[in-house]
Design a protein around this motif. Structure first.
Motif, PDB file in Angstrom:
ATOM      1  N   GLU A 115       0.838  -1.204   0.000  1.00  0.00           N
ATOM      2  CA  GLU A 115       0.000   0.000   0.000  1.00  0.00           C
ATOM      3  C   GLU A 115       0.872   1.253   0.000  1.00  0.00           C
ATOM      4  O   GLU A 115       0.539   2.260  -0.625  1.00  0.00           O
ATOM      5  CB  GLU A 115      -0.935  -0.012   1.217  1.00  0.00           C
ATOM      6  CG  GLU A 115      -2.008  -1.088   1.173  1.00  0.00           C
ATOM      7  CD  GLU A 115      -2.877  -0.983  -0.072  1.00  0.00           C
ATOM      8  OE1 GLU A 115      -3.306   0.147  -0.400  1.00  0.00           O
ATOM      9  OE2 GLU A 115      -3.111  -2.022  -0.714  1.00  0.00           O
ATOM     10  N   LYS A 118       2.191   1.755  -3.501  1.00  0.00           N
ATOM     11  CA  LYS A 118       1.140   2.293  -4.379  1.00  0.00           C
ATOM     12  C   LYS A 118       0.975   3.795  -4.167  1.00  0.00           C
ATOM     13  O   LYS A 118       0.692   4.536  -5.114  1.00  0.00           O
ATOM     14  CB  LYS A 118      -0.178   1.563  -4.120  1.00  0.00           C
ATOM     15  CG  LYS A 118      -0.156   0.117  -4.601  1.00  0.00           C
ATOM     16  CD  LYS A 118      -1.417  -0.640  -4.188  1.00  0.00           C
ATOM     17  CE  LYS A 118      -1.324  -2.112  -4.613  1.00  0.00           C
ATOM     18  NZ  LYS A 118      -2.491  -2.897  -4.150  1.00  0.00           N
ATOM     19  N   GLU A 121       3.844   5.449  -5.936  1.00  0.00           N
ATOM     20  CA  GLU A 121       3.579   5.507  -7.374  1.00  0.00           C
ATOM     21  C   GLU A 121       2.913   6.831  -7.752  1.00  0.00           C
ATOM     22  O   GLU A 121       3.284   7.478  -8.741  1.00  0.00           O
ATOM     23  CB  GLU A 121       2.678   4.331  -7.774  1.00  0.00           C
ATOM     24  CG  GLU A 121       2.241   4.358  -9.234  1.00  0.00           C
ATOM     25  CD  GLU A 121       1.208   3.282  -9.544  1.00  0.00           C
ATOM     26  OE1 GLU A 121       0.967   3.041 -10.749  1.00  0.00           O
ATOM     27  OE2 GLU A 121       0.630   2.707  -8.600  1.00  0.00           O
TER      28      GLU A 121
END
Length: 365
Positions: A115, A118, A121
């Motif tokens: 998580e 992400k 990202e």
């Protein structure tokens, strides 16, 4: 006269309380590597400049290359992704950067750290690719630990993770893979290879780039960066990273080497770099027989044996012989692929259900 001396002494004390680089701002930390007391801005500049210099002096990248950044969500890989993206823009490296993560299948650890990746990202604007042990090998680490226990689980994870990163980088069509291995990691590896008597790995473990003769070279831009400085950089920059230790790592052999390195650092911080340089200066006798590098007959991965370590471990899991490949004794595999040792297994163990999984190497290089 006394008043003049007092003023001079006060001036020296005031100067000593200023950053040793810019002499303008108050220091916020003492660098473990140099013991300089510096301000936050000078620390950022010094840290980033050192990484840039390592990249340039070792010719790690070429303009236009696709670079996969191994991202676990931890401090090292998070700082690596941030610094590389900053330096790429600032110095116009011309690199195409991607985040690459491996999902080992560790409930309560990897699912949470992914998580974080992400979020990185989105924060850094870097595309993310995730590959999993379940997809590649048919097993998760949770399932492997249930079979093998907590003693040798890191062997499976280390072997599978290395190959998973290479296969993920191949899917991204990356030219190079960069990892967040820092100076502490490098010193630990030198020490471990000495303790194990692993001459082959000792001869190459301090290389800043490895695998040039393989499918995808690996680079370590943080080779000379202290772990403490990486933590400080992440803290002061308020970077988003995951700090929980792997739930299966407390019994890892590397942990003992890590504690020893930390003890040395407390006594003499320069010891970390000294160990790395000692590893760089090791010379292997010309009479020493080194393993010849080839490819695995089953999956095509780099191996000095007929079957790579991942294939041996995976076959053991699938045949209900999880300790296969763990012991130091070489396990003979005959031409049909049946294990000679299997004939000597107790009947009770031979009756264990064989779990089916995908063959190692289902992704082509």
């Amino acid at each position: 006269m006394i008043g003049m001396l007092t003023t001079m002494e006060e001036g020296r004390k005031a100067a000593s309380r200023l950053c040793s680089i810019c002499s303008q701002r108050r220091p916020v930390l003492r660098r473990p590597k140099t013991l300089e007391q510096i301000c936050r801005e000078c620390f950022y500049a010094a840290f980033e400049e050192e990484i840039h210099r390592v990249i340039m002096e070792n010719h790690l990248f070429k303009a236009g290359e696709r670079i996969a950044v191994a991202a676990s969500g931890g401090k090292d890989s998070t700082v690596l992704a941030y610094v590389l993206s900053e330096l790429n823009r600032r110095h116009d490296y011309g690199l195409d950067l991607f985040l690459l993560s491996v999902d080992e299948g560790i409930t309560g650890y990897r699912d949470d750290s992914l998580e974080t990746v992400k979020r990185n990202e989105i924060q850094y604007g870097l595309p993310l690719k995730v590959v999993s042990y379940k997809d590649l090998y048919g097993w998760t680490m949770d399932e492997i630990v249930k079979v093998i226990g907590l003693k040798n689980n890191c062997t499976f994870c280390g072997v599978f993770r290395r190959q998973a990163l290479d296969r993920g980088a191949a899917l991204l069509k990356a030219d190079k893979l960069v990892t967040g291995h820092n100076a502490d990691d490098m010193a630990e590896t030198v020490l471990l290879n000495i303790l194990r008597g692993d001459i082959a790995r000792l001869s190459r473990c301090t290389f800043i780039m490895t695998g040039e003769d393989g499918p995808i070279p690996r680079c370590k831009p943080f080779k000379y960066a202290y772990e403490k400085e990486i933590v400080m950089y992440a803290y002061f920059k308020k970077l988003d990273y995951f700090s929980t230790e792997c739930i299966y790592s407390p019994n890892a052999y590397r942990g003992f080497a890590r504690e020893f390195i930390k003890d040395l650092e407390r006594i003499r911080p320069q010891a970390i770099l000294d160990i790395i340089r000692s590893g760089e200066d090791f010379r292997i006798s010309t009479t020493t027989r080194m393993p010849e590098q080839g490819t695995c007959e089953r999956c095509g991965y780099i191996s000095s044996q007929k079957l790579c370590k991942a294939c041996v471990l995976l076959e053991g899991l699938n045949r209900g012989l999880p300790k296969l490949g763990i012991s130091r004794a070489r396990e003979a595999i005959n031409g049909t692929g049946r294990l000679e040792r299997e004939r000597r297994q107790p009947k009770a163990e031979a009756k264990k259900p064989i779990l089916q999984s995908k063959p190692c190497g289902n992704l082509e290089f």
